[in-house]
Structure formats: C-alpha cells, structure tokens
Design a protein around this motif. Structure first.
Motif, PDB file in Angstrom:
ATOM      1  N   UNK A  89       0.504  -1.299   0.369  1.00  0.00           N
ATOM      2  CA  UNK A  89       0.413   0.348   0.056  1.00  0.00           C
ATOM      3  C   UNK A  89       0.726   1.298   0.567  1.00  0.00           C
ATOM      4  N   UNK A  90       1.913   1.346   0.790  1.00  0.00           N
ATOM      5  CA  UNK A  90       3.150   2.381   0.795  1.00  0.00           C
ATOM      6  C   UNK A  90       3.490   2.727  -0.342  1.00  0.00           C
ATOM      7  N   UNK A  91       4.170   1.563  -1.335  1.00  0.00           N
ATOM      8  CA  UNK A  91       4.163   1.421  -2.836  1.00  0.00           C
ATOM      9  C   UNK A  91       3.077   1.760  -3.757  1.00  0.00           C
ATOM     10  N   UNK A  92       1.957   1.772  -3.325  1.00  0.00           N
ATOM     11  CA  UNK A  92       0.551   2.427  -3.835  1.00  0.00           C
ATOM     12  C   UNK A  92       0.787   3.315  -3.900  1.00  0.00           C
ATOM     13  N   UNK A  93       0.610   4.680  -2.899  1.00  0.00           N
ATOM     14  CA  UNK A  93       1.358   5.418  -3.059  1.00  0.00           C
ATOM     15  C   UNK A  93       2.343   6.507  -3.513  1.00  0.00           C
ATOM     16  N   UNK A  94       3.605   5.568  -3.601  1.00  0.00           N
ATOM     17  CA  UNK A  94       4.465   6.317  -3.664  1.00  0.00           C
ATOM     18  C   UNK A  94       3.981   6.655  -5.525  1.00  0.00           C
ATOM     19  N   UNK A  95       3.728   5.245  -5.830  1.00  0.00           N
ATOM     20  CA  UNK A  95       3.311   5.261  -7.012  1.00  0.00           C
ATOM     21  C   UNK A  95       2.634   6.309  -8.082  1.00  0.00           C
ATOM     22  N   UNK A  96       1.793   6.928  -6.018  1.00  0.00           N
ATOM     23  CA  UNK A  96       0.317   7.894  -7.212  1.00  0.00           C
ATOM     24  C   UNK A  96       1.696   9.194  -7.455  1.00  0.00           C
ATOM     25  N   UNK A  97       2.584   9.337  -6.133  1.00  0.00           N
ATOM     26  CA  UNK A  97       3.219  10.619  -5.566  1.00  0.00           C
ATOM     27  C   UNK A  97       3.647  10.624  -7.520  1.00  0.00           C
ATOM     28  N   UNK A  98       4.618   9.391  -8.106  1.00  0.00           N
ATOM     29  CA  UNK A  98       5.305   9.556  -9.053  1.00  0.00           C
ATOM     30  C   UNK A  98       4.947  10.249 -10.218  1.00  0.00           C
ATOM     31  N   UNK A  99       3.983   9.608 -10.370  1.00  0.00           N
ATOM     32  CA  UNK A  99       3.786   9.935 -11.368  1.00  0.00           C
ATOM     33  C   UNK A  99       2.101  11.029 -12.249  1.00  0.00           C
ATOM     34  N   UNK A 100       2.102  11.756 -10.615  1.00  0.00           N
ATOM     35  CA  UNK A 100       2.229  13.189 -10.391  1.00  0.00           C
ATOM     36  C   UNK A 100       2.506  14.312 -11.515  1.00  0.00           C
ATOM     37  N   UNK A 101       4.164  13.948 -11.418  1.00  0.00           N
ATOM     38  CA  UNK A 101       4.801  15.027 -12.518  1.00  0.00           C
ATOM     39  C   UNK A 101       4.594  14.703 -14.057  1.00  0.00           C
ATOM     40  N   UNK A 102       4.726  12.993 -14.481  1.00  0.00           N
ATOM     41  CA  UNK A 102       3.723  13.235 -15.762  1.00  0.00           C
ATOM     42  C   UNK A 102       2.775  13.968 -15.861  1.00  0.00           C
ATOM     43  N   UNK A 103       1.766  14.307 -14.666  1.00  0.00           N
ATOM     44  CA  UNK A 103       0.876  14.880 -15.238  1.00  0.00           C
ATOM     45  C   UNK A 103       0.671  16.188 -15.255  1.00  0.00           C
ATOM     46  N   UNK A 104       1.107  16.643 -14.812  1.00  0.00           N
ATOM     47  CA  UNK A 104       1.955  18.350 -14.682  1.00  0.00           C
ATOM     48  C   UNK A 104       2.331  18.673 -15.893  1.00  0.00           C
ATOM     49  N   UNK A 105       2.738  17.677 -17.428  1.00  0.00           N
ATOM     50  CA  UNK A 105       2.743  17.996 -18.624  1.00  0.00           C
ATOM     51  C   UNK A 105       4.182  17.454 -19.568  1.00  0.00           C
ATOM     52  N   UNK A 106       5.052  17.031 -17.986  1.00  0.00           N
ATOM     53  CA  UNK A 106       6.703  15.910 -18.335  1.00  0.00           C
ATOM     54  C   UNK A 106       5.791  15.018 -19.102  1.00  0.00           C
ATOM     55  N   UNK A 107       7.229  14.078 -20.029  1.00  0.00           N
ATOM     56  CA  UNK A 107       6.473  13.251 -21.257  1.00  0.00           C
ATOM     57  C   UNK A 107       7.414  12.492 -21.398  1.00  0.00           C
ATOM     58  N   UNK A 108       9.337  12.497 -20.294  1.00  0.00           N
ATOM     59  CA  UNK A 108      10.488  11.656 -20.185  1.00  0.00           C
ATOM     60  C   UNK A 108      11.063  12.236 -19.190  1.00  0.00           C
ATOM     61  N   UNK A 109      11.588  11.269 -17.912  1.00  0.00           N
ATOM     62  CA  UNK A 109      12.393  11.724 -17.496  1.00  0.00           C
ATOM     63  C   UNK A 109      13.656  10.708 -18.329  1.00  0.00           C
TER      64      UNK A 109
END
Length: 472
Positions: free
Chosen positions: A361-381
């Motif tokens: 469940x902690x990893x589930x939250x981490x996944x969402x926190x990471x995905x937020x950066x791509x959700x802000x309009x970024x394409x690649x890291x």
C-alpha cells in the motif's frame, strides 16, 4: 559470416530471407562464436545446440525471425524439458513442464533458441556471480561485472554471440546490464509481457520481461513479438497505438524532458562519470529540439522507499523459496542459499501478512506521487541507468552483507523506483568512461508510453549511432 553475425536481429532475419545465409548456417555460426568466446566470459550456462539445429527445419518459411539465434535468460523464460536453475543449485532436477508464453511466441516468430544464460541466484542482486555457476565477466574488460541479474544475456550480446537475448527487470536487471555492456535495454510497462502460465506476476508486479539488444529497432520488434494479454493475467498494460517497430523513425515531436544528474536522496553518493553522461545527453536532446531542464518527481528522493521496496522483494523471495520446497518435497534450508538470500529470507520471516500488505500500500501511494510529475505535462525523465560507476567482479562481497546491501541499494537508486511504479524505461549506450567502459542513461515515460521511448531512442540512435566495441 562474421559480417552477418555483426548485424542486429532484424538485419539477420533479412539476410536469411534474402538468401544471403541459410537459417542453419546462421545458427551454426552463432554456435561456433559461443564455443570460441564463452570460455572467458561464462555467459552461457546451458547449451542446447543439437536440439536447436534439429528444430530449424520445422520453422515456417514466413516466420518473421526465421533462423535468428537467441539466448534465454535462466530466470523466467521457462522452456519445457530444459534445465532451469534461476542461478541456484536448489532447483537441481526441477524442469519446467510447459513453455512460458514468451518462449512460445519466440518460437512462433522463428527464433532459434541456443541455450540459457547465467544469472545471480533468484535474480536478487545487480551482479552475475552465482555460487552455482561462477561469475560472468564483462566483454569490455573481464575484470569487470556485466551487471545483473541479466548479466549473462548482456555479456553474450555484447560479445557478439547473438544479436538479441531475453532478460527481465525487477529492480534494474535489464537496464543495469545494458548500461554496463553498452546495449539497449527496455523495461516495459507492467503487464505488457505476460509472466504466465507459471505465475501471474513477479515480485508483486515489480518484475517485467524484456530483452537486451544492440539496436532500438531490435528492442521494438522483439517486444512486439512477446507482448500481449493472456486469459487470467492479473492486469494489462495500456494499449499502444500500433506495433512498436513502426515507431522507429517516427517523429516524437517537441517534448518536455526533465533530467536528474544527482539523486535527490542525499544518502546516494554521486558519480562524476554518471553526472557527465546525463548532462551530455540532456544537451543532445536539447539540440534535437526538445525542451530540457533539470527537474524530476519530488517523490524520487523519498527516504522510505528503499525499506518498503526491500520488504516486498524479501517477502516474494520467501514465497518463492517455500514453493521450491514444495516442488522438491522437502523445505529449503537457509544454508542451501547464498548468504544474501538467506538474510533476505530471515528478514521476510519477521514480517507478518499485514506488514506485506502495508508495504504494498505504501508503494501504491509512491506510484501516485511519482506519476503526478508526468501528470503536470512532462513527457520524459532522463537519469543514469545505474547509481554507481562500472564495478569489478567481486565488488558486491558475498559474505559482508552490510557492504553488499549498501552498494546494491546505491546501484539501484535510479532503477528500482521505476519498477515500483510500473512505468517503461529504456537504457541507451551513450557514454564511455576514461577506462573504456560503457555507461548508459535511461529515459522514463508515463505508463503505457513505450511508443514514445522508441521514437526518442531511435531519434538519438540516428544522430549518435551506438558503438559496440566489445564484439569479437
């Protein structure tokens, strides 16, 4: 024949179709190359040359990769009736009863499976030095490691034994060997390649199957062969717009790319060679017309990640060891395992079922926190593919576990978070150290966007062709 062996897999398939070489001649040439060069590298631990040659006549003429030799990583990629060790003596005598779905698709595509490649015990570290089979060495310098856990596959491809080999990635095990051996290595989106029928997922979804190769088009075409949902799979990856092979050469458009040259978690030591590799590729991407800036997900540096990720992996290892005991009819004892895995097993036995669920469940939250950066309009890291500089064989000590786990944690600092999120990432061979050793960089896309990774990787490959200096 050496010229044909130097072609990538797509090129070798075309050579067979054009009659430049027969499927049998190509396989025999690859076998001869393995026999001539593997003694110094120890990449291929099980050879099935006679069986492979006997299977060639039954390959359909219209199979897209008819006659192209390939090697299978001896972890995952199960092949019925063939030895399967997963890098451990514990599995002696336990052979798969059926092919893995990926192996079925490789056979249908016409690949000639010549054998199996070395891997660390159960794939649980980033160098390929199992007690059961001995260390695999890097073709660029035999004193150095080819990485792990797909080290045998990467060493074989880098040495020119085959153009393509299967791999898998649970914490960086495709991207790290690709980085250290000067290859292309793409970890696909979670669910893109089925783990069946033997299992639904590996390491609670962290592990994904893929390939190490010498070209972007090989990686794309090979993933097209093995990708797809099977009935009963626990999840599916987002649909791609079409075949990945069709993305090679397609314009990616102007992209917004962030780069991280030093890990935001200050506990991870920096490396000047890795910083230089990333900054040079950032400048290259900017010259190609992309918007590039130092930026990345804030969650990447979260100090709690390593503990939660490690707990999930240890718990999965414990489950795997328990299942091996059932298969062979007697429990696996800790002294049968390498010290690293025995320690992970002991740690897992201290966890409760609730502890495991809380970690996931902690990893589930981490996944969402990471995905937020791509959700802000970024394409690649853009990041390093490996958190440390190329390292020698023996750098991960088998008995000094504190040092071993510490060094491993630093090495996977840029890769394991992407296993946790399930996103696709590709390592590209774009830098070389002063000692002549390859260093890769990785590009990470949003979930389901392997197509974007292939477009950009091919764009880079066109202007900065990859060099393969270890081919013999």
């Amino acid at each position: 024949m050496d010229d044909v062996l130097r072609l990538d897999a797509v090129g070798q398939a075309q050579a067979v179709r054009d009659g430049q070489v027969s499927a049998r001649e190509l396989a025999e040439a690859a076998i001869a190359h393995i026999e001539a060069h593997d003694g110094a590298l120890n990449a291929v631990i099980h050879r099935r040359f006679e069986r492979a040659l006997a299977e060639i006549d039954s390959i359909p003429e219209d199979a897209p990769f008819r006659g192209v030799p390939i090697l299978l990583k001896d972890l995952g990629w199960r092949q019925a009736g063939e030895p399967y060790s997963a890098g451990s003596n514990v599995r002696d005598g336990i052979e798969p009863g059926v092919d893995g779905y990926g192996v079925v698709r490789l056979r249908e595509a016409g690949f000639v499976m010549l054998g199996r490649t070395n891997t660390p015990e159960f794939g649980s570290t980033i160098t390929t030095e199992p007690v059961a089979f001995g260390p695999t060495r890097n073709p660029y310098d035999p004193a150095y490691s080819p990485g792990g856990s797909s080290g045998g596959s990467a060493a074989a491809v880098a040495a020119g034994m085959v153009a393509l080999a299967t791999a898998s990635d649970g914490g960086g095990s495709i991207r790290i060997p690709a980085s250290l051996c000067g290859l292309v290595g793409l970890k696909p989106t979670r669910g893109r390649v089925s783990a069946g029928p033997a299992m639904g997922e590996g390491w609670s979804g962290f592990s994904c199957a893929g390939f190490v190769s010498r070209s972007v088009r090989d990686t794309a075409a090979a993933l097209d062969v093995v990708s797809g949902l099977y009935p009963g799979d626990p999840y599916d990856a987002p649909a791609l717009p079409g075949p990945l092979a069709a993305e090679v050469g397609r314009e990616p458009g102007r992209l917004r790319i962030g780069f991280v040259a030093r890990h935001p978690n200050g506990a991870v030591p920096g490396s000047p060679e890795l910083t230089e590799a990333v900054t040079r590729v950032a400048a290259l991407l900017e010259s190609l017309g992309h918007d590039v800036a130092p930026d990345g997900p804030r969650a990447l540096g979260e100090p709690g990640f390593a503990q939660q990720f490690g707990a999930v992996v240890a718990n999965n290892l414990a489950a795997h060891v328990a299942s091996l005991g059932e298969l062979r009819g007697k429990p696996v004892q800790p002294e049968e395992l390498e010290p690293r895995n025995a320690a992970m097993l002991a740690a897992a036995h201290k966890h409760t079922a609730a502890d495991h669920i809380l970690a996931t469940q902690w990893v589930d939250g981490f996944r969402r926190r990471m995905a937020a950066w791509w959700g802000e309009g970024n394409d690649l890291l853009l990041m390093p593919s490996l958190g440390v500089a190329p390292f020698p064989v023996g750098w991960i000590p088998p008995d000094d576990l504190s040092t071993a786990f510490g060094r491993t944690g630093h090495a996977v600092a840029y890769t394991s978070p992407i296993n946790a999120t399930g996103q696709p990432a590709i390592s590209l061979p774009l830098h070389t150290t002063e000692a002549g050793l390859p260093v890769g960089v990785q590009l990470v896309a949003a979930a389901g966007r392997e197509d974007l990774l292939i477009r950009v990787a091919a764009q880079i490959e066109l202007v900065r062709p990859f060099e393969h200096g270890a081919m013999r």
